[in-house]
Scaffold this motif. Structure first.
Motif, PDB file in Angstrom:
ATOM      1  N   SER A 136       0.818  -1.215   0.000  1.00  0.00           N
ATOM      2  CA  SER A 136       0.000   0.000   0.000  1.00  0.00           C
ATOM      3  C   SER A 136       0.846   1.256   0.000  1.00  0.00           C
ATOM      4  O   SER A 136       2.069   1.220   0.110  1.00  0.00           O
ATOM      5  N   GLU A 137       0.128   2.371  -0.116  1.00  0.00           N
ATOM      6  CA  GLU A 137       0.741   3.692  -0.065  1.00  0.00           C
ATOM      7  C   GLU A 137      -0.058   4.517   0.940  1.00  0.00           C
ATOM      8  O   GLU A 137      -1.293   4.552   0.881  1.00  0.00           O
ATOM      9  N   LYS A 140       5.362   1.264  -1.373  1.00  0.00           N
ATOM     10  CA  LYS A 140       5.735   2.269  -0.369  1.00  0.00           C
ATOM     11  C   LYS A 140       5.657   1.690   1.044  1.00  0.00           C
ATOM     12  O   LYS A 140       6.439   2.028   1.909  1.00  0.00           O
ATOM     13  N   SER A 141       4.678   0.809   1.260  1.00  0.00           N
ATOM     14  CA  SER A 141       4.467   0.230   2.586  1.00  0.00           C
ATOM     15  C   SER A 141       3.971  -1.205   2.422  1.00  0.00           C
ATOM     16  O   SER A 141       3.239  -1.501   1.479  1.00  0.00           O
TER      17      SER A 141
END
Length: 129
Positions: A40-41, A84-85
């Motif tokens: 996720s972002e 990003k995550s």
């Protein structure tokens, strides 16, 4: 005397074979663990700070164990760009993970989640025994 010894040895062998069979049947009933992975972002850090405790509580209630990787660094090794995550949760089985992600508790968190993060993809991986 020899026949009593032979009978005793046969009984011991039967007990040993039975014990091995029971262990094998028990192992067949155990489901392999699974891990859900969410790439996720973060959209809003303050919304994420409010969302994570609620999500972690729901996961724990469903017997999942969040590995708390959401704020960890992600380093790209091969393939396309790294997310990003990444969130990783350990589950007792693939069935438990899928049931949780289809549950009412998870669905109720959707509005908070949608404000906090944009999920690129989420999947569950079963671990071989």
């Amino acid at each position: 005397m020899k026949s009593n010894f032979g009978i005793a040895m046969a009984m011991l062998a039967g007990i040993a074979i039975g014990a091995v069979a029971v262990q094998g049947l028990h192992a067949q009933g155990a489901k392999p663990k699974a891990y859900s992975v969410s790439e996720s972002e973060v959209l809003d850090a303050s919304a994420l700070a409010a969302y994570l405790p609620a999500a972690r509580k729901a996961i724990e209630t469903a017997h999942g164990r969040a590995l708390r990787t959401a704020a960890g660094r992600v380093v790209q090794i091969e393939g396309g760009p790294a997310p990003k995550s990444v969130g990783i949760v350990e589950w007792d089985s693939l069935d438990d993970a899928v049931a949780f992600y289809k549950s009412k508790a998870w669905a109720e968190l959707a509005p908070q989640r949608d404000k906090a993060v944009k999920v690129a993809q989420r999947y569950v991986v079963e671990v071989e025994r």
